[in-house]
Design an enzyme around this catalytic site. Sequence first.
Site, short mmCIF file in Angstrom:
data_model
loop_
_atom_site.label_atom_id
_atom_site.label_comp_id
_atom_site.label_asym_id
_atom_site.label_seq_id
_atom_site.Cartn_x
_atom_site.Cartn_y
_atom_site.Cartn_z
N VAL A 63 0.83 -1.20 0.00
CA VAL A 63 0.00 0.00 0.00
C VAL A 63 0.87 1.25 0.00
O VAL A 63 0.58 2.23 -0.70
CB VAL A 63 -0.94 0.00 1.23
CG1 VAL A 63 -1.82 1.25 1.24
CG2 VAL A 63 -1.79 -1.26 1.27
N GLU A 64 1.93 1.22 0.79
CA GLU A 64 2.76 2.41 0.95
C GLU A 64 3.61 2.71 -0.28
O GLU A 64 3.67 3.85 -0.74
CB GLU A 64 3.69 2.22 2.16
CG GLU A 64 3.01 2.31 3.51
CD GLU A 64 2.67 3.76 3.87
OE1 GLU A 64 3.03 4.67 3.10
OE2 GLU A 64 2.02 3.97 4.90
N SER A 65 4.30 1.72 -0.81
CA SER A 65 5.35 1.97 -1.81
C SER A 65 5.37 0.97 -2.95
O SER A 65 6.28 1.02 -3.77
CB SER A 65 6.71 1.95 -1.12
OG SER A 65 6.96 0.66 -0.56
#
Length: 540
Positions: free
Chosen positions: A141-143
Amino acid sequence: MPGRLLPLLPVAAFLITACGHLPGAPDAVLPVAEAVPGTLDGQSAWAPSSPTIIAAAEPLTGILAPAFAPQQPTDLWEALRSNFALPAQDNERIAVHRRWYASHPEYLRRVSERARRYAWHIQQELETRGMPAEIALLPVVESAYDPFAYSHGRAAGLWQFVPATGKHFGLKQNWWYDGRRDVVDSTTAALDYLEHLHRRFHGDWLLALAAYNSGEGTVIKAQRRNRSKNRPGGYWNLNLPRETREYVPKLLALKQLVEAPEKYGITLNPIPAQAYFEVVDTDAQIDLAVAADLADMQLDTLYRLNPGFNQWATDPEGPHRLLIPVDQVATFRQAIAGLPPEKRLKWIRHKIDPGQTLSHIATRYHTTVDALKAANNLKSAAIRAGTWLMVPVSSQSKENYQLSAQQRLADKKNRSRSGYKTEHIVGSGDTFWDLSRQYKVSVRKLASWNGMAPGDTLRVGQKLVIWTQLPTSGSVLPGTLVRPVYYTVRKGDSLSRISSRFKVTVDDLRDWNNLSGQGYLKPGQRLKLYVDVTRQATGT
Protein backbone atom coordinates in the site's frame (compact mmCIF):
# COMPACT_ATOMS: atom_id res chain seq x y z
CA MET A 1 -4.59 -17.42 15.24
CA PRO A 2 -6.04 -19.13 12.15
CA GLY A 3 -3.78 -21.65 10.61
CA ARG A 4 -1.62 -22.34 13.67
CA LEU A 5 -1.06 -25.92 14.79
CA LEU A 6 -2.56 -26.71 18.16
CA PRO A 7 -0.09 -27.45 20.97
CA LEU A 8 0.38 -31.03 22.14
CA LEU A 9 -1.85 -31.73 25.10
CA PRO A 10 -0.33 -33.29 28.22
CA VAL A 11 -0.22 -37.07 28.15
CA ALA A 12 -2.31 -37.18 31.33
CA ALA A 13 -5.11 -35.40 29.57
CA PHE A 14 -5.15 -38.04 26.82
CA LEU A 15 -5.22 -40.82 29.37
CA ILE A 16 -8.17 -39.23 31.12
CA THR A 17 -9.91 -38.63 27.80
CA ALA A 18 -9.32 -42.20 26.71
CA CYS A 19 -11.04 -43.36 29.88
CA GLY A 20 -13.87 -40.88 29.48
CA HIS A 21 -14.83 -39.04 26.29
CA LEU A 22 -13.97 -36.09 24.09
CA PRO A 23 -16.50 -33.29 23.67
CA GLY A 24 -18.25 -33.89 20.39
CA ALA A 25 -16.68 -37.36 19.93
CA PRO A 26 -17.91 -40.88 20.76
CA ASP A 27 -17.07 -42.26 24.21
CA ALA A 28 -13.65 -43.92 24.48
CA VAL A 29 -12.74 -42.72 20.98
CA LEU A 30 -9.71 -40.45 20.48
CA PRO A 31 -9.16 -38.81 17.09
CA VAL A 32 -5.50 -38.89 16.09
CA ALA A 33 -4.49 -35.54 14.56
CA GLU A 34 -2.74 -35.56 11.21
CA ALA A 35 -0.57 -32.62 10.21
CA VAL A 36 -1.67 -31.17 6.87
CA PRO A 37 -0.51 -28.08 4.98
CA GLY A 38 -1.96 -24.76 6.15
CA THR A 39 -5.25 -24.15 4.38
CA LEU A 40 -6.28 -21.02 2.50
CA ASP A 41 -9.58 -20.55 4.31
CA GLY A 42 -8.03 -19.63 7.63
CA GLN A 43 -8.90 -22.93 9.36
CA SER A 44 -6.60 -24.92 11.60
CA ALA A 45 -3.73 -26.69 9.83
CA TRP A 46 -4.66 -30.10 11.20
CA ALA A 47 -7.60 -32.44 10.81
CA PRO A 48 -8.72 -35.58 12.67
CA SER A 49 -8.40 -38.90 10.90
CA SER A 50 -10.84 -41.75 11.28
CA PRO A 51 -11.54 -42.44 14.98
CA THR A 52 -9.03 -44.80 16.53
CA ILE A 53 -9.61 -46.60 19.84
CA ILE A 54 -6.62 -46.51 22.18
CA ALA A 55 -6.47 -48.54 25.35
CA ALA A 56 -5.83 -46.48 28.47
CA ALA A 57 -2.89 -48.63 29.48
CA GLU A 58 -1.19 -48.37 26.09
CA PRO A 59 1.82 -46.02 26.19
CA LEU A 60 1.25 -42.87 24.09
CA THR A 61 4.85 -41.78 23.71
CA GLY A 62 5.89 -41.96 20.09
CA ILE A 63 2.33 -42.29 18.86
CA LEU A 64 0.76 -38.87 19.30
CA ALA A 65 3.78 -36.56 19.45
CA PRO A 66 4.92 -37.00 15.84
CA ALA A 67 1.36 -36.53 14.61
CA PHE A 68 1.27 -33.06 16.24
CA ALA A 69 4.73 -31.96 15.05
CA PRO A 70 4.30 -28.57 13.30
CA GLN A 71 5.26 -28.30 9.66
CA GLN A 72 7.36 -25.33 8.68
CA PRO A 73 5.86 -23.30 5.81
CA THR A 74 7.79 -23.43 2.56
CA ASP A 75 6.07 -20.41 1.01
CA LEU A 76 5.93 -16.84 2.31
CA TRP A 77 2.20 -16.50 1.58
CA GLU A 78 1.53 -19.61 3.65
CA ALA A 79 3.60 -18.20 6.51
CA LEU A 80 1.63 -14.96 6.40
CA ARG A 81 -1.75 -16.72 6.36
CA SER A 82 -0.88 -18.71 9.45
CA ASN A 83 -0.11 -15.49 11.33
CA PHE A 84 -2.96 -13.26 10.16
CA ALA A 85 -4.57 -11.69 13.23
CA LEU A 86 -6.79 -8.79 12.17
CA PRO A 87 -10.52 -9.52 12.56
CA ALA A 88 -12.29 -10.82 9.46
CA GLN A 89 -14.48 -8.09 8.00
CA ASP A 90 -15.84 -7.02 4.66
CA ASN A 91 -17.68 -4.07 3.18
CA GLU A 92 -17.87 -2.15 -0.08
CA ARG A 93 -14.91 0.05 0.86
CA ILE A 94 -12.78 -3.10 1.03
CA ALA A 95 -14.43 -4.78 -1.96
CA VAL A 96 -13.68 -1.94 -4.38
CA HIS A 97 -9.94 -2.28 -3.74
CA ARG A 98 -10.11 -6.07 -3.77
CA ARG A 99 -11.68 -5.94 -7.23
CA TRP A 100 -9.00 -3.54 -8.45
CA TYR A 101 -6.11 -5.70 -7.24
CA ALA A 102 -7.73 -8.87 -8.59
CA SER A 103 -8.21 -7.25 -12.01
CA HIS A 104 -4.57 -6.12 -12.19
CA PRO A 105 -2.57 -9.36 -11.93
CA GLU A 106 0.47 -7.79 -13.62
CA TYR A 107 0.68 -5.22 -10.82
CA LEU A 108 0.52 -7.98 -8.20
CA ARG A 109 3.23 -9.88 -10.08
CA ARG A 110 5.58 -6.85 -10.08
CA VAL A 111 4.96 -6.16 -6.42
CA SER A 112 5.51 -9.81 -5.50
CA GLU A 113 8.80 -9.84 -7.38
CA ARG A 114 10.03 -6.82 -5.42
CA ALA A 115 8.73 -8.28 -2.15
CA ARG A 116 10.81 -11.41 -2.72
CA ARG A 117 13.90 -9.53 -1.47
CA TYR A 118 12.44 -7.95 1.64
CA ALA A 119 9.18 -9.54 2.82
CA TRP A 120 10.63 -12.56 4.64
CA HIS A 121 12.73 -10.26 6.85
CA ILE A 122 9.62 -8.21 7.65
CA GLN A 123 7.56 -11.32 8.36
CA GLN A 124 10.19 -12.63 10.76
CA GLU A 125 10.35 -9.32 12.61
CA LEU A 126 6.55 -9.31 12.95
CA GLU A 127 6.52 -12.86 14.26
CA THR A 128 9.24 -12.04 16.80
CA ARG A 129 7.20 -9.10 18.08
CA GLY A 130 3.87 -10.95 17.98
CA MET A 131 2.38 -8.41 15.56
CA PRO A 132 -0.24 -9.23 12.89
CA ALA A 133 1.28 -10.68 9.74
CA GLU A 134 -1.00 -8.45 7.65
CA ILE A 135 1.49 -5.64 8.33
CA ALA A 136 3.93 -7.39 5.96
CA LEU A 137 1.49 -6.35 3.20
CA LEU A 138 1.57 -2.69 4.26
CA PRO A 139 4.56 -1.82 2.01
CA VAL A 140 2.37 -2.82 -0.95
CA VAL A 141 0.00 0.00 0.00
CA GLU A 142 2.76 2.41 0.95
CA SER A 143 5.35 1.97 -1.81
CA ALA A 144 4.42 -1.05 -3.95
CA TYR A 145 7.43 -2.62 -2.21
CA ASP A 146 9.78 -0.20 -3.99
CA PRO A 147 12.52 0.98 -1.58
CA PHE A 148 13.31 3.90 -3.92
CA ALA A 149 9.72 5.22 -3.86
CA TYR A 150 9.46 8.96 -3.14
CA SER A 151 6.11 10.66 -2.69
CA HIS A 152 4.88 14.20 -3.24
CA GLY A 153 4.84 14.52 0.55
CA ARG A 154 8.63 13.86 0.78
CA ALA A 155 8.05 10.35 2.10
CA ALA A 156 10.69 7.77 1.13
CA GLY A 157 11.36 4.05 1.26
CA LEU A 158 9.34 0.87 1.71
CA TRP A 159 7.56 2.36 4.71
CA GLN A 160 7.30 5.94 3.35
CA PHE A 161 8.76 7.88 6.26
CA VAL A 162 8.77 11.67 5.96
CA PRO A 163 12.05 13.28 7.11
CA ALA A 164 10.84 14.46 10.52
CA THR A 165 9.19 11.18 11.54
CA GLY A 166 12.21 9.26 10.28
CA LYS A 167 14.55 11.33 12.47
CA HIS A 168 12.23 10.90 15.45
CA PHE A 169 12.58 7.13 15.11
CA GLY A 170 16.36 7.25 14.70
CA LEU A 171 16.68 7.06 10.91
CA LYS A 172 19.87 8.83 9.87
CA GLN A 173 19.58 11.06 6.78
CA ASN A 174 22.48 12.78 5.05
CA TRP A 175 24.18 13.16 1.65
CA TRP A 176 25.69 9.67 1.81
CA TYR A 177 22.88 7.71 3.40
CA ASP A 178 19.12 7.82 4.00
CA GLY A 179 17.94 5.38 6.67
CA ARG A 180 14.33 5.80 5.49
CA ARG A 181 15.27 3.58 2.54
CA ASP A 182 17.43 1.16 4.53
CA VAL A 183 15.51 -2.13 4.59
CA VAL A 184 16.55 -3.21 8.09
CA ASP A 185 16.53 0.18 9.84
CA SER A 186 13.29 1.43 8.29
CA THR A 187 11.50 -1.82 9.12
CA THR A 188 12.60 -1.55 12.75
CA ALA A 189 11.44 2.07 12.87
CA ALA A 190 8.10 1.31 11.20
CA LEU A 191 7.28 -1.53 13.58
CA ASP A 192 8.35 0.58 16.57
CA TYR A 193 6.01 3.32 15.37
CA LEU A 194 3.11 0.94 14.77
CA GLU A 195 3.55 -0.64 18.22
CA HIS A 196 3.48 2.85 19.74
CA LEU A 197 0.28 3.68 17.86
CA HIS A 198 -1.27 0.34 18.84
CA ARG A 199 -0.74 1.23 22.50
CA ARG A 200 -1.91 4.81 21.94
CA PHE A 201 -5.23 3.60 20.51
CA HIS A 202 -5.78 0.98 23.20
CA GLY A 203 -5.10 -2.10 21.10
CA ASP A 204 -7.12 -1.11 18.03
CA TRP A 205 -4.98 -2.02 15.01
CA LEU A 206 -7.26 -0.31 12.48
CA LEU A 207 -6.93 3.01 14.29
CA ALA A 208 -3.18 2.46 14.63
CA LEU A 209 -2.86 1.86 10.89
CA ALA A 210 -4.94 4.94 10.09
CA ALA A 211 -2.72 7.01 12.37
CA TYR A 212 0.39 5.62 10.67
CA ASN A 213 -0.94 7.04 7.41
CA SER A 214 -2.30 10.42 8.53
CA GLY A 215 -0.74 11.03 11.94
CA GLU A 216 -2.19 10.25 15.33
CA GLY A 217 -3.38 13.85 15.76
CA THR A 218 -5.65 13.53 12.72
CA VAL A 219 -7.28 10.37 14.09
CA ILE A 220 -7.66 11.81 17.60
CA LYS A 221 -9.37 14.94 16.23
CA ALA A 222 -11.75 12.80 14.18
CA GLN A 223 -12.64 10.80 17.30
CA ARG A 224 -13.27 14.00 19.25
CA ARG A 225 -15.64 15.24 16.55
CA ASN A 226 -17.55 11.97 16.72
CA ARG A 227 -17.74 12.04 20.51
CA SER A 228 -19.16 15.57 20.40
CA LYS A 229 -21.95 14.19 18.20
CA ASN A 230 -22.41 10.97 20.23
CA ARG A 231 -21.08 8.85 17.36
CA PRO A 232 -18.81 5.80 17.61
CA GLY A 233 -15.04 6.34 17.49
CA GLY A 234 -14.06 3.25 15.48
CA TYR A 235 -12.18 3.49 12.20
CA TRP A 236 -15.18 2.84 9.95
CA ASN A 237 -17.15 5.65 11.64
CA LEU A 238 -14.54 8.40 11.41
CA ASN A 239 -14.45 11.23 8.90
CA LEU A 240 -10.79 10.98 7.86
CA PRO A 241 -8.85 12.34 4.88
CA ARG A 242 -9.65 10.50 1.65
CA GLU A 243 -6.25 8.78 1.47
CA THR A 244 -6.65 7.46 5.02
CA ARG A 245 -10.23 6.33 4.33
CA GLU A 246 -8.82 4.13 1.55
CA TYR A 247 -5.62 3.12 3.33
CA VAL A 248 -6.93 0.46 5.71
CA PRO A 249 -9.41 -1.01 3.16
CA LYS A 250 -6.53 -1.49 0.72
CA LEU A 251 -4.60 -3.49 3.31
CA LEU A 252 -7.64 -5.59 4.22
CA ALA A 253 -8.34 -6.23 0.52
CA LEU A 254 -4.79 -7.52 0.09
CA LYS A 255 -5.23 -9.74 3.13
CA GLN A 256 -8.33 -11.31 1.61
CA LEU A 257 -6.56 -11.99 -1.68
CA VAL A 258 -3.59 -13.60 0.07
CA GLU A 259 -5.88 -15.56 2.35
CA ALA A 260 -7.89 -17.12 -0.50
CA PRO A 261 -6.37 -16.32 -3.90
CA GLU A 262 -8.30 -19.04 -5.72
CA LYS A 263 -11.58 -17.57 -4.45
CA TYR A 264 -10.85 -14.34 -6.29
CA GLY A 265 -9.31 -15.90 -9.36
CA ILE A 266 -5.72 -14.80 -8.84
CA THR A 267 -2.41 -16.62 -8.63
CA LEU A 268 0.35 -15.52 -6.27
CA ASN A 269 3.83 -16.32 -7.46
CA PRO A 270 5.55 -18.46 -4.80
CA ILE A 271 8.12 -16.73 -2.58
CA PRO A 272 10.41 -19.06 -0.61
CA ALA A 273 9.86 -18.90 3.14
CA GLN A 274 13.53 -18.29 3.85
CA ALA A 275 15.96 -15.44 4.24
CA TYR A 276 16.93 -13.65 1.03
CA PHE A 277 19.87 -11.79 2.55
CA GLU A 278 22.26 -11.68 5.48
CA VAL A 279 23.75 -8.63 7.18
CA VAL A 280 27.54 -8.57 6.82
CA ASP A 281 29.83 -6.13 8.64
CA THR A 282 32.24 -4.18 6.43
CA ASP A 283 34.12 -2.41 9.29
CA ALA A 284 34.70 0.76 7.24
CA GLN A 285 33.62 2.72 4.15
CA ILE A 286 33.73 0.80 0.88
CA ASP A 287 33.04 1.58 -2.79
CA LEU A 288 29.80 -0.23 -3.68
CA ALA A 289 31.21 -1.31 -7.05
CA VAL A 290 34.16 -2.91 -5.23
CA ALA A 291 31.75 -4.62 -2.82
CA ALA A 292 29.67 -5.97 -5.70
CA ASP A 293 32.79 -7.42 -7.32
CA LEU A 294 33.82 -9.04 -4.03
CA ALA A 295 30.37 -10.65 -3.72
CA ASP A 296 30.38 -11.68 -7.40
CA MET A 297 27.07 -9.91 -8.05
CA GLN A 298 25.65 -7.10 -10.14
CA LEU A 299 26.02 -3.57 -8.76
CA ASP A 300 22.29 -2.85 -9.26
CA THR A 301 21.43 -5.95 -7.22
CA LEU A 302 23.61 -4.68 -4.37
CA TYR A 303 21.90 -1.28 -4.52
CA ARG A 304 18.43 -2.86 -4.38
CA LEU A 305 19.36 -4.65 -1.16
CA ASN A 306 21.09 -1.55 0.21
CA PRO A 307 18.93 1.31 -1.09
CA GLY A 308 19.81 3.51 1.88
CA PHE A 309 23.15 4.43 0.30
CA ASN A 310 22.74 7.53 -1.87
CA GLN A 311 26.15 7.65 -3.50
CA TRP A 312 28.88 5.47 -4.97
CA ALA A 313 30.13 4.30 -1.55
CA THR A 314 28.84 3.59 1.92
CA ASP A 315 28.70 6.42 4.45
CA PRO A 316 32.17 7.16 5.95
CA GLU A 317 30.47 7.43 9.37
CA GLY A 318 28.48 4.21 8.97
CA PRO A 319 26.45 2.09 9.01
CA HIS A 320 29.36 -0.18 8.14
CA ARG A 321 27.34 -3.15 6.95
CA LEU A 322 25.82 -4.47 3.76
CA LEU A 323 22.93 -6.78 3.01
CA ILE A 324 24.25 -9.60 0.82
CA PRO A 325 22.20 -12.39 -0.84
CA VAL A 326 22.59 -15.55 1.19
CA ASP A 327 24.15 -17.40 -1.76
CA GLN A 328 26.94 -14.81 -1.99
CA VAL A 329 27.63 -14.31 1.71
CA ALA A 330 30.47 -16.84 2.01
CA THR A 331 32.17 -15.46 -1.11
CA PHE A 332 31.87 -11.88 0.14
CA ARG A 333 33.09 -12.62 3.68
CA GLN A 334 36.17 -14.39 2.39
CA ALA A 335 36.98 -11.71 -0.19
CA ILE A 336 36.53 -8.69 2.09
CA ALA A 337 38.61 -10.31 4.83
CA GLY A 338 41.57 -10.36 2.45
CA LEU A 339 41.00 -6.89 0.96
CA PRO A 340 43.79 -4.38 1.77
CA PRO A 341 42.42 -1.13 3.28
CA GLU A 342 43.75 0.93 0.37
CA LYS A 343 41.69 -1.14 -2.10
CA ARG A 344 38.35 -0.28 -0.46
CA LEU A 345 38.28 3.10 -2.18
CA LYS A 346 40.02 4.67 -5.14
CA TRP A 347 42.06 7.74 -4.24
CA ILE A 348 43.44 10.59 -6.29
CA ARG A 349 45.75 13.47 -5.39
CA HIS A 350 44.25 16.87 -6.10
CA LYS A 351 46.37 20.02 -6.26
CA ILE A 352 44.47 22.99 -4.85
CA ASP A 353 44.12 25.84 -7.32
CA PRO A 354 43.93 29.53 -6.29
CA GLY A 355 40.38 30.41 -5.23
CA GLN A 356 39.25 26.81 -4.73
CA THR A 357 37.39 25.83 -1.58
CA LEU A 358 36.65 22.45 -0.09
CA SER A 359 33.09 22.91 -1.27
CA HIS A 360 34.24 23.39 -4.89
CA ILE A 361 36.44 20.30 -4.71
CA ALA A 362 33.74 18.18 -3.04
CA THR A 363 31.24 19.09 -5.77
CA ARG A 364 33.75 18.26 -8.51
CA TYR A 365 34.45 14.79 -7.15
CA HIS A 366 30.92 13.94 -5.96
CA THR A 367 31.81 13.79 -2.29
CA THR A 368 31.29 16.00 0.77
CA VAL A 369 33.33 18.57 2.67
CA ASP A 370 33.19 16.39 5.79
CA ALA A 371 34.55 13.41 3.83
CA LEU A 372 37.44 15.52 2.51
CA LYS A 373 38.22 16.84 5.98
CA ALA A 374 38.17 13.33 7.45
CA ALA A 375 40.36 11.90 4.67
CA ASN A 376 42.96 14.65 5.11
CA ASN A 377 42.79 15.11 8.89
CA LEU A 378 41.64 18.72 8.49
CA LYS A 379 40.22 20.43 11.57
CA SER A 380 38.69 23.27 9.55
CA ALA A 381 37.66 24.04 5.97
CA ALA A 382 40.66 26.32 5.46
CA ILE A 383 42.95 25.13 2.63
CA ARG A 384 45.94 26.68 0.85
CA ALA A 385 46.54 26.93 -2.90
CA GLY A 386 49.41 24.80 -4.13
CA THR A 387 48.99 22.06 -1.52
CA TRP A 388 47.57 18.61 -2.17
CA LEU A 389 44.46 16.77 -0.98
CA MET A 390 43.72 13.06 -1.04
CA VAL A 391 40.23 12.61 -2.48
CA PRO A 392 38.20 9.38 -2.38
CA VAL A 393 36.48 8.84 -5.74
CA SER A 394 34.34 6.17 -7.34
CA SER A 395 36.19 3.34 -9.05
CA GLN A 396 33.88 3.50 -12.09
CA SER A 397 32.20 6.27 -14.07
CA LYS A 398 29.21 7.73 -12.27
CA GLU A 399 26.85 6.40 -14.99
CA ASN A 400 27.63 2.85 -13.80
CA TYR A 401 26.06 3.61 -10.41
CA GLN A 402 22.59 3.60 -11.96
CA LEU A 403 20.72 3.42 -8.64
CA SER A 404 22.66 6.14 -6.84
CA ALA A 405 20.57 9.17 -5.96
CA GLN A 406 22.18 11.31 -8.68
CA GLN A 407 21.65 8.75 -11.44
CA ARG A 408 18.07 8.03 -10.39
CA LEU A 409 17.35 11.75 -10.59
CA ALA A 410 19.06 12.03 -13.98
CA ASP A 411 17.04 9.09 -15.32
CA LYS A 412 13.82 10.66 -14.03
CA LYS A 413 14.59 13.99 -15.72
CA ASN A 414 15.58 12.34 -18.99
CA ARG A 415 12.54 10.08 -19.17
CA SER A 416 10.51 10.69 -22.32
CA ARG A 417 6.97 11.93 -21.71
CA SER A 418 4.17 13.28 -23.86
CA GLY A 419 4.36 16.93 -24.83
CA TYR A 420 7.19 19.43 -25.12
CA LYS A 421 10.24 19.41 -22.87
CA THR A 422 11.61 22.67 -21.47
CA GLU A 423 14.64 23.18 -19.23
CA HIS A 424 14.15 26.06 -16.81
CA ILE A 425 17.01 27.58 -14.83
CA VAL A 426 15.73 28.67 -11.42
CA GLY A 427 16.07 32.39 -10.84
CA SER A 428 15.85 34.47 -7.70
CA GLY A 429 12.32 34.37 -6.30
CA ASP A 430 11.15 31.39 -8.36
CA THR A 431 8.76 29.02 -6.60
CA PHE A 432 6.96 25.89 -7.71
CA TRP A 433 3.69 27.79 -7.52
CA ASP A 434 4.89 30.62 -9.78
CA LEU A 435 6.43 28.20 -12.29
CA SER A 436 3.29 26.05 -12.37
CA ARG A 437 1.24 29.10 -13.34
CA GLN A 438 3.83 30.26 -15.86
CA TYR A 439 3.96 26.89 -17.65
CA LYS A 440 0.33 25.88 -16.97
CA VAL A 441 1.21 22.61 -15.21
CA SER A 442 0.39 21.33 -11.73
CA VAL A 443 2.77 21.88 -8.84
CA ARG A 444 2.75 18.18 -8.05
CA LYS A 445 3.74 17.17 -11.57
CA LEU A 446 6.40 19.86 -11.76
CA ALA A 447 7.97 18.58 -8.54
CA SER A 448 7.66 14.93 -9.57
CA TRP A 449 9.40 15.46 -12.94
CA ASN A 450 12.39 16.74 -10.98
CA GLY A 451 12.46 14.15 -8.19
CA MET A 452 11.25 16.65 -5.62
CA ALA A 453 8.27 17.34 -3.39
CA PRO A 454 6.08 20.47 -3.74
CA GLY A 455 7.34 21.74 -0.40
CA ASP A 456 11.03 21.48 -1.31
CA THR A 457 13.04 24.69 -1.67
CA LEU A 458 14.35 25.67 -5.10
CA ARG A 459 17.97 26.81 -5.47
CA VAL A 460 19.02 29.66 -7.71
CA GLY A 461 20.74 28.14 -10.75
CA GLN A 462 19.02 24.77 -10.32
CA LYS A 463 17.95 23.18 -13.62
CA LEU A 464 14.34 21.99 -13.80
CA VAL A 465 12.69 19.84 -16.46
CA ILE A 466 9.16 20.91 -17.44
CA TRP A 467 6.78 19.14 -19.84
CA THR A 468 4.01 21.19 -21.45
CA GLN A 469 1.26 20.34 -23.90
CA LEU A 470 1.95 23.53 -25.88
CA PRO A 471 5.46 24.51 -26.91
CA THR A 472 7.24 27.34 -25.14
CA SER A 473 10.38 29.18 -26.05
CA GLY A 474 13.17 26.61 -25.88
CA SER A 475 10.82 23.62 -25.60
CA VAL A 476 11.50 20.43 -27.52
CA LEU A 477 9.34 17.50 -28.61
CA PRO A 478 11.55 14.38 -28.85
CA GLY A 479 12.92 14.12 -32.40
CA THR A 480 12.06 17.73 -33.27
CA LEU A 481 13.71 21.14 -33.21
CA VAL A 482 11.13 23.74 -32.24
CA ARG A 483 11.92 27.44 -32.50
CA PRO A 484 9.79 30.59 -32.08
CA VAL A 485 9.03 32.36 -35.37
CA TYR A 486 7.44 35.78 -35.89
CA TYR A 487 5.28 36.25 -38.98
CA THR A 488 3.84 39.51 -40.35
CA VAL A 489 0.35 39.08 -41.74
CA ARG A 490 -0.06 39.93 -45.42
CA LYS A 491 -3.11 40.91 -47.41
CA GLY A 492 -5.29 37.85 -48.05
CA ASP A 493 -3.77 35.80 -45.18
CA SER A 494 -6.02 33.75 -42.95
CA LEU A 495 -5.38 31.57 -39.93
CA SER A 496 -6.04 28.51 -42.04
CA ARG A 497 -3.56 29.57 -44.75
CA ILE A 498 -0.83 30.44 -42.22
CA SER A 499 -1.33 27.24 -40.22
CA SER A 500 -1.08 25.18 -43.40
CA ARG A 501 2.08 26.99 -44.49
CA PHE A 502 3.89 26.45 -41.18
CA LYS A 503 2.36 23.01 -40.43
CA VAL A 504 0.71 24.02 -37.16
CA THR A 505 -2.94 24.02 -36.14
CA VAL A 506 -5.35 26.94 -36.17
CA ASP A 507 -6.07 26.36 -32.49
CA ASP A 508 -2.37 26.65 -31.71
CA LEU A 509 -2.17 29.94 -33.59
CA ARG A 510 -5.08 31.28 -31.57
CA ASP A 511 -3.61 30.09 -28.25
CA TRP A 512 -0.12 31.45 -28.96
CA ASN A 513 -1.46 34.87 -29.91
CA ASN A 514 -4.52 35.18 -27.62
CA LEU A 515 -6.83 35.48 -30.64
CA SER A 516 -10.55 35.16 -30.07
CA GLY A 517 -12.52 32.65 -32.10
CA GLN A 518 -14.17 35.41 -34.13
CA GLY A 519 -11.10 37.63 -34.57
CA TYR A 520 -9.93 38.68 -38.03
CA LEU A 521 -6.33 39.15 -39.14
CA LYS A 522 -5.13 42.54 -40.32
CA PRO A 523 -2.25 43.18 -42.75
CA GLY A 524 0.84 44.14 -40.77
CA GLN A 525 -0.28 42.24 -37.67
CA ARG A 526 2.59 40.28 -36.05
CA LEU A 527 2.01 36.66 -35.04
CA LYS A 528 4.16 34.37 -32.91
CA LEU A 529 4.45 30.72 -33.92
CA TYR A 530 6.39 27.75 -32.55
CA VAL A 531 7.67 25.89 -35.58
CA ASP A 532 9.38 22.53 -35.96
CA VAL A 533 12.24 23.61 -38.21
CA THR A 534 13.11 19.98 -39.04
CA ARG A 535 9.67 19.54 -40.68
CA GLN A 536 10.05 22.83 -42.55
CA ALA A 537 13.45 21.76 -43.92
CA THR A 538 12.31 18.30 -45.04
CA GLY A 539 8.91 19.43 -46.24
CA THR A 540 7.14 16.71 -44.20
